[in-house]
Structures are given as C-alpha cells and as structure tokens.
Write an enzyme that holds these catalytic residues in place. Structure first.
Site, PDB file in Angstrom:
ATOM      1  N   GLU A  47      68.151  35.808  19.444  1.00  0.00           N
ATOM      2  CA  GLU A  47      68.615  36.446  20.675  1.00  0.00           C
ATOM      3  C   GLU A  47      69.783  35.681  21.295  1.00  0.00           C
ATOM      4  O   GLU A  47      70.718  36.271  21.818  1.00  0.00           O
ATOM      5  CB  GLU A  47      67.452  36.538  21.675  1.00  0.00           C
ATOM      6  CG  GLU A  47      67.735  37.334  22.926  1.00  0.00           C
ATOM      7  CD  GLU A  47      67.897  38.832  22.674  1.00  0.00           C
ATOM      8  OE1 GLU A  47      67.806  39.290  21.535  1.00  0.00           O
ATOM      9  OE2 GLU A  47      68.144  39.568  23.654  1.00  0.00           O
TER      10      GLU A  47
ATOM     11  N   GLU B 216      66.913  52.459  31.010  1.00  0.00           N
ATOM     12  CA  GLU B 216      66.141  52.609  29.770  1.00  0.00           C
ATOM     13  C   GLU B 216      65.670  54.052  29.589  1.00  0.00           C
ATOM     14  O   GLU B 216      65.709  54.596  28.493  1.00  0.00           O
ATOM     15  CB  GLU B 216      64.932  51.662  29.771  1.00  0.00           C
ATOM     16  CG  GLU B 216      65.291  50.188  29.780  1.00  0.00           C
ATOM     17  CD  GLU B 216      65.921  49.697  28.476  1.00  0.00           C
ATOM     18  OE1 GLU B 216      65.965  50.456  27.492  1.00  0.00           O
ATOM     19  OE2 GLU B 216      66.386  48.536  28.461  1.00  0.00           O
TER      20      GLU B 216
ATOM     21  N   GLU C 124      72.083  46.072  16.644  1.00  0.00           N
ATOM     22  CA  GLU C 124      73.538  45.978  16.863  1.00  0.00           C
ATOM     23  C   GLU C 124      74.345  45.553  15.635  1.00  0.00           C
ATOM     24  O   GLU C 124      75.428  46.075  15.385  1.00  0.00           O
ATOM     25  CB  GLU C 124      73.846  45.035  18.036  1.00  0.00           C
ATOM     26  CG  GLU C 124      73.523  45.619  19.417  1.00  0.00           C
ATOM     27  CD  GLU C 124      72.038  45.651  19.757  1.00  0.00           C
ATOM     28  OE1 GLU C 124      71.245  45.055  19.004  1.00  0.00           O
ATOM     29  OE2 GLU C 124      71.655  46.282  20.763  1.00  0.00           O
TER      30      GLU C 124
ATOM     31  N   ASP D  94      77.244  44.963  28.358  1.00  0.00           N
ATOM     32  CA  ASP D  94      77.627  45.568  27.066  1.00  0.00           C
ATOM     33  C   ASP D  94      77.940  47.074  27.070  1.00  0.00           C
ATOM     34  O   ASP D  94      79.061  47.496  26.774  1.00  0.00           O
ATOM     35  CB  ASP D  94      76.568  45.250  25.991  1.00  0.00           C
ATOM     36  CG  ASP D  94      75.121  45.513  26.441  1.00  0.00           C
ATOM     37  OD1 ASP D  94      74.928  45.960  27.575  1.00  0.00           O
ATOM     38  OD2 ASP D  94      74.192  45.293  25.636  1.00  0.00           O
TER      39      ASP D  94
HETATM   40  C1  DMJ Z   1      69.201  49.414  22.843  1.00  0.00           C
HETATM   41  O1  DMJ Z   1      68.176  49.900  23.639  1.00  0.00           O
HETATM   42  C2  DMJ Z   1      70.526  49.889  23.326  1.00  0.00           C
HETATM   43  O2  DMJ Z   1      71.426  49.743  22.289  1.00  0.00           O
HETATM   44  C3  DMJ Z   1      71.004  49.157  24.549  1.00  0.00           C
HETATM   45  O3  DMJ Z   1      72.307  49.494  24.949  1.00  0.00           O
HETATM   46  C4  DMJ Z   1      70.956  47.665  24.370  1.00  0.00           C
HETATM   47  N1  DMJ Z   1      70.327  47.311  23.151  1.00  0.00           N
HETATM   48  C5  DMJ Z   1      69.098  47.907  22.819  1.00  0.00           C
HETATM   49  C6  DMJ Z   1      68.607  47.466  21.469  1.00  0.00           C
HETATM   50  O4  DMJ Z   1      68.940  46.177  21.174  1.00  0.00           O
END
Ligand code: DMJ
Length: 576
Positions: free
Chosen positions: A369, A136, A390, A276
């Site tokens: 979600e 993060e 997204e 992802d």
């Molecule tokens: C974001 O912090 C980034 O896109 C991360 O890769 C996963 N998704 C969150 C927001 O949904």
C-alpha cells in the site's frame, strides 16, 4: 575467392530471406495469440472462482470473506460504520453482484448477466436506514447500475434475452435522489456520508476528501442524461467547480477539506489517495461529455502535477501552497496514473512510471500500500495489498497504446502472483502484510469490478475494439456517444484511439495527445523515442539563447521551468 552471385541466385536468396522473416513474424504472432488465449482463460477462471464463492457464501450481502466463507456488508461498513446502525433484517445490497455485472458482460456471460439484472430489479432497495459513504456508493453501486443498464439496452450486446424495462435505471434514479441532500451545504461540496433513508445525519462530519467530492460527475452526469433530470449533473458539477476555485495559485489541491467552511484541512497534495480520481474524472468527463471546461481544468491540473510531484518516474507529495515536497512515498493507488497518461498520449512518462511500479510489485510479489521512496523500504504500518487493480489497469492501457508484448508478460506475472499468494478455497483474499504474505478475510468487490476485468481485457480486448468506452474509476464501462457529447461527431475526436503506423512500429494513441503536446510526432521514424512528456515546452530559440526567463521553456524530464542564466542561456540553473 570472390564469387559473384548469379542474379537468379540473388533473387532466390532474397525470397528465402523474406519468407523466413515473414515465417518468423508469423510464428511469433501465433505464439502471442496462443499466449493471450491461455492467459485469458486463466483470468476467466480467477473471476469465476471469486464470483462463484461470493454467490455461494455471501450473496446477497455486499462482500465475501473468503477465509471463513462468510460475508460482510461493506457498503455500510465502508469508513468503519458500526453495524448496529443497520436494521436487523438487512441482508446487504449485493454490492459484489452489482459490481460484477459489467465484467460478466465483458466475459460474454449473457445468462448470468441477465440473472443478475433480474434479481436486482426485483430485490434491490435503497430505502434502508444505513449511513453510506457517498463516494464509494457512487462509484460502486450507482456506477455499476448505470453501466449495466447501458449494456443491457445496447442492442449489439444482446445481453438480455427477455424484455428489459429499465429497472436498473429506475434503481439508479432512486439512489441518485437519495444522494442529493448531501449536496445541500453552503459551498455545494457534498458531505462524505449520507443516510440513504434519512439524509444527512445530525452532527455529521463535515470533513471530506478531494476525490470524495470531485469524482461524481461521470455517474451523476450520465444519470441526468439518461433520466432527463438535470439535478444530478448540476450538483456534481457545482461541487467540482467549487473545488477547482479552491485550488492554490500553483494549481494544486489539498487532500482533505471542510464542506461547510470550504477550507482546506490537509495541505499535502498528491496523485494518490484522497485526490487520485479527481484528476481522472476531469479528463474522463471531457472524453464523455466533450465540454471544453473539463479539458481546461484537467490540462492545468495535470501540468501542475507534473511540475510539483514528479521526480523522474516517481511522484512524491507536495504542499499545495509552496510546492515543496512533503512525503516521498509511493502509494499503490498512484499506479492508475500511467493509465491516465496513456489517455492523454503521454506514453513515455506512463511507461517510465509503470516500470517502477512493476519493479516494486516484483520485489514483494504484490504491490504494498505504501512504500518509502527516500528509504527504499516498505511503510511500517501500511504493508497490505487488498487486491487492488491499479497496476493491472495501467498495464492494460499501455498495452493498448504500444502493443508491446512486454506488458503481456507483466500481466502474466501479476496473474501468477495473485493465484500463488491470494487464492484460497473460498475466493481471493487480501494480503495483510506483503512481507509475510499473511492474508486477511476480505475479497473487495473491486477485485471483480476492476482487477479481473483489466487483466482479462489485457489478453482479450474484443469488447472494447471499435467501441469508444471510457471506464469509470471503478472500471465500469460507459460508451461515448454523440448524443451526450458536445463535439461529436464534428470534432477531431473520432474515437478514443487513433492509429499511427510508421515502419515496424505501430501504435495507438489518444487523439488528445495532440492537444497536450503538439510537438509529439506520431509518424516519426522512432516515435517510441521521440514521444515527449506532456509538460515539455521548448525554449523560444533553438540555440537556447535568451534575454529573459520568458524565452525559456519547461524541461521535459523534470517538468521544471528553465531559467535564463546571467550569460543568456536557458537551463535548469540553480537560483543563486
Ligand atoms: C477503487 O474502488 C477505485 O478505483 C477507486 O477510485 C480507488 N481505488 C479502488 C481500488 O483500489
């Protein structure tokens, strides 16, 4: 009575038809232009409502609590860290401001961009006794700072009026150095958590996720290129390679693993939560740095994902060892996938999945979600929508690729929902339960870094026009330049997008599409119908006749291997 027309009259009629057609064309272009302008302004207002409230009630803390008009220091709270670990005089790291800089640049707000840069230059410090989540902190803070630094030094943007002495780069370097102890493990896979002042804490958990250790290469690679210190890129690359070595014989990766033993902890695999951005960073690292290696890894991983997760437009989870489906669930994080598919030119597959995601969005008003595909119902405990970006992100990419105005309607409907359900006096609030639209007191920084940004870019792409940006997983732009790229300018890759025109259909597709599926004809008469899935491999013979499985290809829709039947034809036969 049959009445032949005089040739002059025919000419007159012809001209009349042509002019009315072009007038219709002109007025629909006008309509589109006006609509884009209106929507752009609506999104701009959304951004400032969120940003101004953050600056008033939360800054310099990390994120805004819009219902109580207060703050949260989420950088250190991410992953449920108790606030007692923080020094009493800790005022936060202004994460939302860091995350907002590139959006301010895109909105053309030079004054606020400069103010933000100067404030951070003078006040931001990472010398704090705080345990932060490496992933993060990397995507939000390091990515936000590097992107803002690059924008600040880009003379074409003129974002900084006074002098800028690379302060954000120095801050990035300081932060990058504090990340390095996390990588000191027997495997090279980084710990998920690091104390910014003291390094890895005693008895730190050794569990991490695939995305947690496989999505660092863009930010750390860029940091090495900018500072000349190779350690950042090497650490991220070593972790990525180790992760890749741990893939199953089916080319799938699990979701969680142990950084000390290098063993998988969770075998269920997907394109969603926990994995992802691993896929995303393989492709984007290739786009940014041009290393063939990244492409080979991405291609293999992408084809396996199509083969084992895809079911029509949906993507379920599968066991990394057996390939058997595990969970039939749509998760809101998966909605980035169509955007990624646009970058590889797999537009047909992207469009199909995007429509399903939007269908679920429409059903609830926002995207839950987790949604159970096999029961067509919402997950009993994961009913929230934390203002995630997204779907907006994929909508932006699909509009760029197709220029189909339908995607603008999608964006408009999303803007409407966000204003209707999540806007409050103190900002934008996450939805706790999409079935009741009950709100939660949190405005995540990615709402400013990504959600508003992608919606704005959907209606006004002037910032990206003629420039090759890649967007990090947190939506921070980094320009592709020949000095960082192994192939530019000699290679085929002359831009992120190549245009193709055929009749009325004009589209843009990634130049990479040719690498994924050479049979995709960009200049055919109806390319929208002819675009094929990236996994498609035609049978060797047009007649589909075969002697063995080797002569059979891969089915374009299901991505499953076709097999040679007893009577010598390739097909999706069920094994006897
Ligand atoms: C974001 O912090 C980034 O896109 C991360 O890769 C996963 N998704 C969150 C927001 O949904």
């Amino acid at each position: 009575m049959f009445c032949p027309l005089h040739p002059n009259r025919i000419l007159f009629l012809f001209l009349l038809i042509i002019s009315s057609v072009s007038f219709a064309d002109f007025s629909s272009q006008q309509h589109l232009h006006v609509k884009k302008q209106q929507m752009r302004e609506k999104v701009r207002k959304m951004f400032y409502h969120a940003y101004d409230n953050y600056m008033t009630y939360a800054f310099p803390h990390d994120e805004l609590k819009p219902l109580t008009k207060s703050f949260t220091d989420s950088l250190s709270e991410l992953g449920n860290l108790k606030l007692e670990h923080l020094p009493t005089d800790y005022n936060g790291s202004a994460v939302t401001l860091v995350e907002s800089l590139s959006s301010l640049a895109i909105l053309g707000n030079n004054t606020e961009f400069e103010k933000g840069v100067l404030w951070l230059s003078e006040n931001l410090t990472f010398d704090i006794d705080a345990r932060v989540n490496l992933f993060e902190c990397n995507i939000r803070v390091l990515g936000g700072l590097i992107s803002a630094h690059l924008l600040a030094i880009d003379p074409t943007n003129r974002l900084i009026q006074g002098s800028y002495n690379n302060q954000l780069l120095r801050l990035s370097e300081d932060l990058g150095r504090r990340f390095l102890p996390a990588f000191e493990t027997p495997t090279g896979l980084p710990y998920a958590w690091i104390n910014l002042k003291n390094g890895v804490m005693e008895n730190e958990t050794t569990e991490t996720s695939t995305s947690g250790c496989g999505s660092l290469i863009l930010e750390m690679g860029a940091l090495s290129r900018l500072t000349g210190d190779p350690r950042f890129e090497s650490a991220a690359l070593r972790a990525l390679r180790q992760l890749w070595r741990m893939r199953s014989p089916l080319d799938l990766l699990g979701t969680t693993l142990d950084v000390v033993t290098g063993e998988w902890l969770e075998y269920s695999s997907s394109i969603g939560a926990g994995v992802d951005s691993f896929y995303e960073y393989l492709l984007k690292a290739y786009l940014l740095f041009g290393k063939e290696d990244y492409w080979q890894m991405f291609r293999t991983a992408y084809l396996a994902s199509q083969k084992y997760f895809r079911h029509g437009p949906w993507y379920h989870e599968a066991n990394m060892w057996s390939g058997e489906p595990t969970y039939w669930q749509l998760t809101s994080l998966q909605a980035f996938w169509p955007g990624l598919q646009v970058l590889v030119g797999d537009v047909a597959a992207a469009n199909a999945s995007h429509r399903e995601f939007f269908h679920v969005w429409e059903k609830f008003g926002v995207l839950p979600e987790r949604y159970l595909l096999d029961h067509q119902m919402i997950h009993p405990t994961e009913k929230y929508y934390p203002l995630r970006p997204e779907l907006a992100e994929s909508t932006f990419y699909l509009y760029q690729a197709t220029k189909d105005p339908w995607y603008l309607d999608v964006g408009e409907s999303m803007v409407k929902s966000l204003n209707l359900y999540t806007k409050v006096a103190g900002g934008f609030a996450s939805v706790r339960d999409v079935t009741t639209m009950q709100l939660e007191d949190h405005q995540h920084s990615f709402f400013l870094a990504e959600t508003c940004k992608y919606l704005y870019l959907l209606f006004d792409d002037s910032f990206v026009a003629k420039k090759n940006y890649i967007f990090t997983t947190e939506g921070h732009p980094i320009q592709v330049t020949s000095s960082w790229h192994e192939k530019l300018p000699e290679s085929f890759f002359s831009g992120n997008w190549t245009s193709s025109k055929s009749g009325a259909w004009e589209s843009q597709a990634s130049a990479l599409s040719m690498r994924v599926c050479p049979s995709m004809a960009l200049n055919s008469r109806h390319p929208e119908q002819q675009r094929e899935s990236a996994c498609h491999v035609p049978d060797e013979q047009i007649s589909h006749k075969c002697w063995s499985n080797k002569e059979c290809g891969v089915d374009a829709t299901s991505c499953r291997q076709r097999i040679c039947s007893g009577v010598g034809f390739c097909g999706l036969w069920k094994p006897l």
